[in-house]
Each structure stands twice: as C-alpha cells, then as structure tokens.
Design an enzyme around this catalytic site. Structure first.
Site, PDB file in Angstrom:
ATOM      1  N   HIS A  40      35.125  51.308  11.909  1.00 23.10           N
ATOM      2  CA  HIS A  40      35.701  50.633  13.078  1.00 23.10           C
ATOM      3  C   HIS A  40      36.893  49.811  12.607  1.00 23.10           C
ATOM      4  CE1 HIS A  40      33.492  47.459  11.122  1.00 23.10           C
ATOM      5  NE2 HIS A  40      34.346  46.625  11.707  1.00 23.10           N
ATOM      6  N   HIS A 121      42.456  46.478   9.888  1.00 22.44           N
ATOM      7  CA  HIS A 121      41.979  47.289   8.765  1.00 22.44           C
ATOM      8  C   HIS A 121      40.682  47.992   9.127  1.00 22.44           C
ATOM      9  CE1 HIS A 121      39.613  43.618   8.540  1.00 22.44           C
ATOM     10  NE2 HIS A 121      38.694  44.362   7.941  1.00 22.44           N
TER      11      HIS A 121
HETATM   12  O1  3AM Z   1      34.104  44.238   7.483  1.00 20.30           O
HETATM   13  P1  3AM Z   1      35.080  44.567   8.561  1.00 20.30           P
HETATM   14  O2  3AM Z   1      36.265  43.694   8.537  1.00 20.30           O
HETATM   15  O3  3AM Z   1      35.431  45.987   8.653  1.00 20.30           O
HETATM   16  O4  3AM Z   1      35.863  42.263  10.476  1.00 20.30           O
HETATM   17  C1  3AM Z   1      34.585  41.919  10.014  1.00 20.30           C
HETATM   18  C2  3AM Z   1      33.631  43.106  10.078  1.00 20.30           C
HETATM   19  O5  3AM Z   1      34.307  44.283   9.919  1.00 20.30           O
HETATM   20  C3  3AM Z   1      34.065  40.985  10.949  1.00 20.30           C
HETATM   21  O6  3AM Z   1      33.185  41.666  11.814  1.00 20.30           O
HETATM   22  C4  3AM Z   1      33.072  43.012  11.474  1.00 20.30           C
HETATM   23  C5  3AM Z   1      31.630  43.433  11.587  1.00 20.30           C
HETATM   24  O7  3AM Z   1      30.844  42.662  10.753  1.00 20.30           O
HETATM   25  N1  3AM Z   1      33.401  39.889  10.296  1.00 20.30           N
HETATM   26  C6  3AM Z   1      32.166  39.873   9.767  1.00 20.30           C
HETATM   27  N2  3AM Z   1      31.881  38.658   9.304  1.00 20.30           N
HETATM   28  C7  3AM Z   1      32.973  37.885   9.534  1.00 20.30           C
HETATM   29  C8  3AM Z   1      33.287  36.529   9.301  1.00 20.30           C
HETATM   30  N3  3AM Z   1      32.399  35.685   8.759  1.00 20.30           N
HETATM   31  C9  3AM Z   1      33.953  38.682  10.149  1.00 20.30           C
HETATM   32  N4  3AM Z   1      35.142  38.214  10.506  1.00 20.30           N
HETATM   33  C10 3AM Z   1      35.388  36.930  10.242  1.00 20.30           C
HETATM   34  N5  3AM Z   1      34.489  36.098   9.675  1.00 20.30           N
END
Ligand code: 3AM
Length: 177
Positions: A40, A121
C-alpha cells in the site's frame, strides 16, 4: 473499541512487479519482506482511534473531490529511523499532494494529528539497515480509489483490513468488502 487506522492507496495491481523487486533485493541481504497482501502507499496514519470516530472519517473522506491519477514509482529509499526500505516516486504528481492535503485538512478539522512532512512510499522490507543497491524499476501505479484500513495484529503477523473505500472522480462509496 480502539482500532489502529490509516488512509492509503492500494497497490495490489502492482503486486507481481513489487514482488519481483523484493526478490531482487533479497539477494542484497534484506531479510524481512512485506507480505504482498499488505502492499500500500500510505496517505495518513491515524494511530489508535475509537470506533466512534468512524462516521466522521467516512463523511470526511466522502467529501473529498479528486480526479484519478497515476504515480510513477522510480526510486528506492530507506527510512533509517523506521528501518523500512521502500519504492516511491522521485517526482510525486501534483494530484497526489492535492489528495494528501485535502484529506489532511478534513482530518485536522476532526482534531486529528496529521503529518505535514509527506514522503510517499510503498514499503518493501522492514528491519532494513542499508539502502538498495539495485536500480529501481519504473512502475506506474494507477490511482482510482483510496481506502481507510485497519491495521490488525494476528498470530500470522499484521494484516491490513479495508474498512471502506472511495472512488476518485466520483462520490460513490463502496461498503466494507
Ligand atoms: O510502513 P508503511 O509506511 O508502508 O506509513 C506507515 C505504515 O505503512 C504508517 O501506517 C502504515 C501502516 O502501519 N505508520 C505506522 N506506524 C506509524 C507511526 N507511528 C505510521 N506512520 C506514522 N507514525
């Protein structure tokens, strides 16, 4: 009930291409590939939220107007802090910024904390420590909808459940699949 929520663009149409990228990067020693079902591109991460916010989120998302667009994914990157290795656009299209900003404005009105520092990303590997050496491919992601996902921890690992999806260019809302 509390749920871990985020808005994102689905990337399943590039599933086989992204798996191919992972296959190539495995030879560089990256060890923890993201499951293909979880590919995603995040728009906004909302963190843990109470169920009671869902109707307001659904309304906010349904009010967003944005035409469909494409994203050219053509560079690998590494978030050192989050240790994720990703594929993203070197030149994000203006329409993506528009969608991000419109959603951001709606979420702020609801009192939610949203990031203003947006680096689009698609995460390919977790626990990554080194940048990719391979040349990034050039993939086109056709964006025709966005989704509110719930991130669920299961015995088999994290899964992302679509709660609701919104088509771009229309005001149609599709109910939970
Ligand atoms: O790992 P990605 O970026 O592909 O973008 C993060 C993640 O996808 C975001 O939510 C998506 C699903 O978990 N995400 C997760 N934890 C986060 C955090 N603590 C976060 N974005 C910001 N802060």
């Amino acid at each position: 009930m509390q749920r871990r929520l985020f808005f994102a663009l689905p990337a399943q149409e590039l599933r086989s291409e992204l798996k191919h990228c992972q296959h190539e990067l495995l030879t560089e020693g990256h060890k923890k590939p993201v499951k293909a079902d979880n590919f995603h591109l995040t728009l906004h991460f909302l963190g843990m939220q109470d169920d009671s916010i869902l109707p307001a989120l659904y309304k906010a998302a349904a009010d967003i107007e944005c035409a469909p667009f494409e994203i050219r994914l053509d560079q690998y990157g590494l978030f050192h802090h989050a240790r994720c290795l990703w594929l993203g656009p070197s030149h994000p299209p203006a329409a993506l910024q528009v969608l991000f900003s419109r959603l951001s404005d709606k979420l702020k009105v609801l009192g939610l904390d949203v990031s203003s520092n947006y680096q689009p990303h698609i995460t390919l590997f977790r626990n990554a420590h080194t940048p990719a050496q391979a040349l990034a491919p050039e993939l086109e992601l056709a964006v025709s909808e966005f989704i509110l996902y719930e991130s669920c921890s299961t015995a088999e690992g994290v899964i992302y459940m679509p709660l609701r999806r919104w088509a771009l260019g229309k005001h149609s809302v599709h109910e939970k699949p």
